[in-house]
Design an enzyme around this catalytic site. Structure first.
Site, PDB file in Angstrom:
ATOM      1  CB  CYS A 112      42.240  12.894  13.864  1.00 46.47           C
ATOM      2  SG  CYS A 112      40.918  12.265  12.837  1.00 46.47           S
ATOM      3  CG  HIS A 248      40.941  16.818  15.257  1.00 48.27           C
ATOM      4  ND1 HIS A 248      41.157  16.966  13.901  1.00 48.27           N
ATOM      5  CD2 HIS A 248      40.132  15.730  15.403  1.00 48.27           C
ATOM      6  CE1 HIS A 248      40.508  15.995  13.258  1.00 48.27           C
ATOM      7  NE2 HIS A 248      39.886  15.246  14.141  1.00 48.27           N
ATOM      8  CG  ASN A 278      37.471  15.028  11.124  1.00 46.19           C
ATOM      9  OD1 ASN A 278      38.661  15.271  10.936  1.00 46.19           O
ATOM     10  ND2 ASN A 278      37.055  14.100  11.969  1.00 46.19           N
TER      11      ASN A 278
END
Ligand code: COA
Length: 321
Positions: A112, A248, A278
């Site tokens: 990520c 994020h 996500n």
């Protein structure tokens, strides 16, 4: 000399997967997903789409926004955990599709945090004078490594891509980046199937993301709190100087906890997790572009971008937009 974001872009595939649809696939509820993660829906790549196809669309938009042509790009880096192939790397696939030839093109694998890592690398090439137009992309098709029978993970992830073009500037742009990793937490969040290491058994299941959500949650909150503090301290700034947090987008509760530690009201936080879920390395540039295009983020604003992911890897960037 700074590197400055000259243009941003993002792209999501058309297909939307709602929480109501997930209720039919696994034992879950819309209420559980919303209250635990803040996610309402996510976009899923079509069968004929890959990470590169999403990246190409985001890149085209960022290039257009920067007012340049693909031929001006002289450096190309993609943060991704879901590359199309082992090789050639996604960067070269994007490069070829955009009709660019000859410049460096590669991908960075940092889960990520992939976009923050890629941005930090590109920043070094631009500020050193080696690149005049660096294309930095975060792109993922996490749906391809999701176990659609595992309710603890399949409700969280989505597909998408975001991109920025960096150019040299005498005005402030990327002010500082802070990258970190600690491999001791590898068992909390991982996808076990690789190239030189392959799992036994049901490959479809074993290929997918494995996560101890609870533990990841606690460490993400702690680690992101530390990296935003580090970023502000490194620049002798108070949190009040920040105009926007561009986090994020893993979980709304993680984002709220980071904002709280920063003393930032949620009105100054860019949130896309409800619509996109996500999207790993794609989430920061996607959120950035959403807020640039809807007029919230303006030229001159001070942004703090951060990310945390498998590895663990984590990082941040302080950006004068
Ligand atoms: N629907 C309904 N129930 C679910 C569920 C789902 N989709 N997924 C898990 N549950 C259940 C669990 O089985 C557990 O049941 P039990 O108490 O009977 O064992 C219960 O819900 C609580 O699970 P828990 O994992 O403790 O919930 P949580 O509050 O920690 O929320 C996450 C789960 C995954 C949303 C949260 O931990 C999280 O977001 N973690 C970080 C994830 C992340 O950011 N990953 C990527 C990092 S980049």
């Amino acid at each position: 000399m700074y590197s400055r974001i000259a243009g941003t872009g993002h792209y999501v595939p058309e297909r939307i997967l709602t929480n109501a649809e997930l209720e039919k696939i696994v034992d879950t509820t819309d209420e559980w997903i919303r209250s635990r993660s803040g996610i309402e829906q996510r976009h899923i790549a079509a069968d004929d789409q890959t990470t590169a196809s999403l990246a190409i669309e985001a890149a085209k938009r960022a290039i257009e926004a920067a007012g340049i042509t693909p031929g001006d790009i002289d450096f190309l880096v993609v943060g991704t955990t879901t590359p199309d192939l082992v090789f050639p790397n996604v960067g070269t696939i994007v490069q070829e599709a955009l009709g660019i030839h000859g410049c460096a093109a590669f991908s960075v694998e940092a889960a990520c945090s992939g976009f923050i890592y890629a941005l930090s690398i590109a920043d070094k090439f631009v500020t050193s004078g080696e690149s005049k137009n660096a294309l930095v992309i975060g792109a993922e098709t996490l749906s391809r490594i999701t176990d659609w029978t595992d309710r603890s993970t399949c409700v969280l992830f989505g597909d998408g891509a975001g991109a920025v073009v960096l150019q040299p500037s005498t005005e402030q742009g990327i002010i500082s980046t802070h990258l970190h990793a600690d491999g001791q937490y590898k068992d909390l969040l991982y996808a076990p199937a690789g190239v030189s290491k392959r799992p036994q058994g049901d490959l479809n299941k074993e290929f997918a993301i494995h996560m101890q959500g609870n533990e990841v949650f606690k460490l993400a909150v702690k680690t992101l709190g530390a990296v935003v503090k580090e970023t502000l301290e490194a620049n002798s700034l108070d949190h009040e100087a920040l105009d926007w947090l561009v986090p994020h987008q893993a979980n709304k509760r993680i984002i709220e906890a980071t904002a709280k530690r920063l003393g930032m009201p949620m009105e100054k936080v860019i949130l896309t997790v409800a619509k996109y879920g996500n999207t790993s390395a794609a989430s920061v540039p996607m959120a950035l572009d959403v807020a640039v295009r809807d007029g919230r983020i303006k030229r001159g604003d001070l942004l703090l971008a951060e990310a945390f992911g498998g590895g663990f890897t984590w990082g941040s960037a302080l950006i004068r937009f």
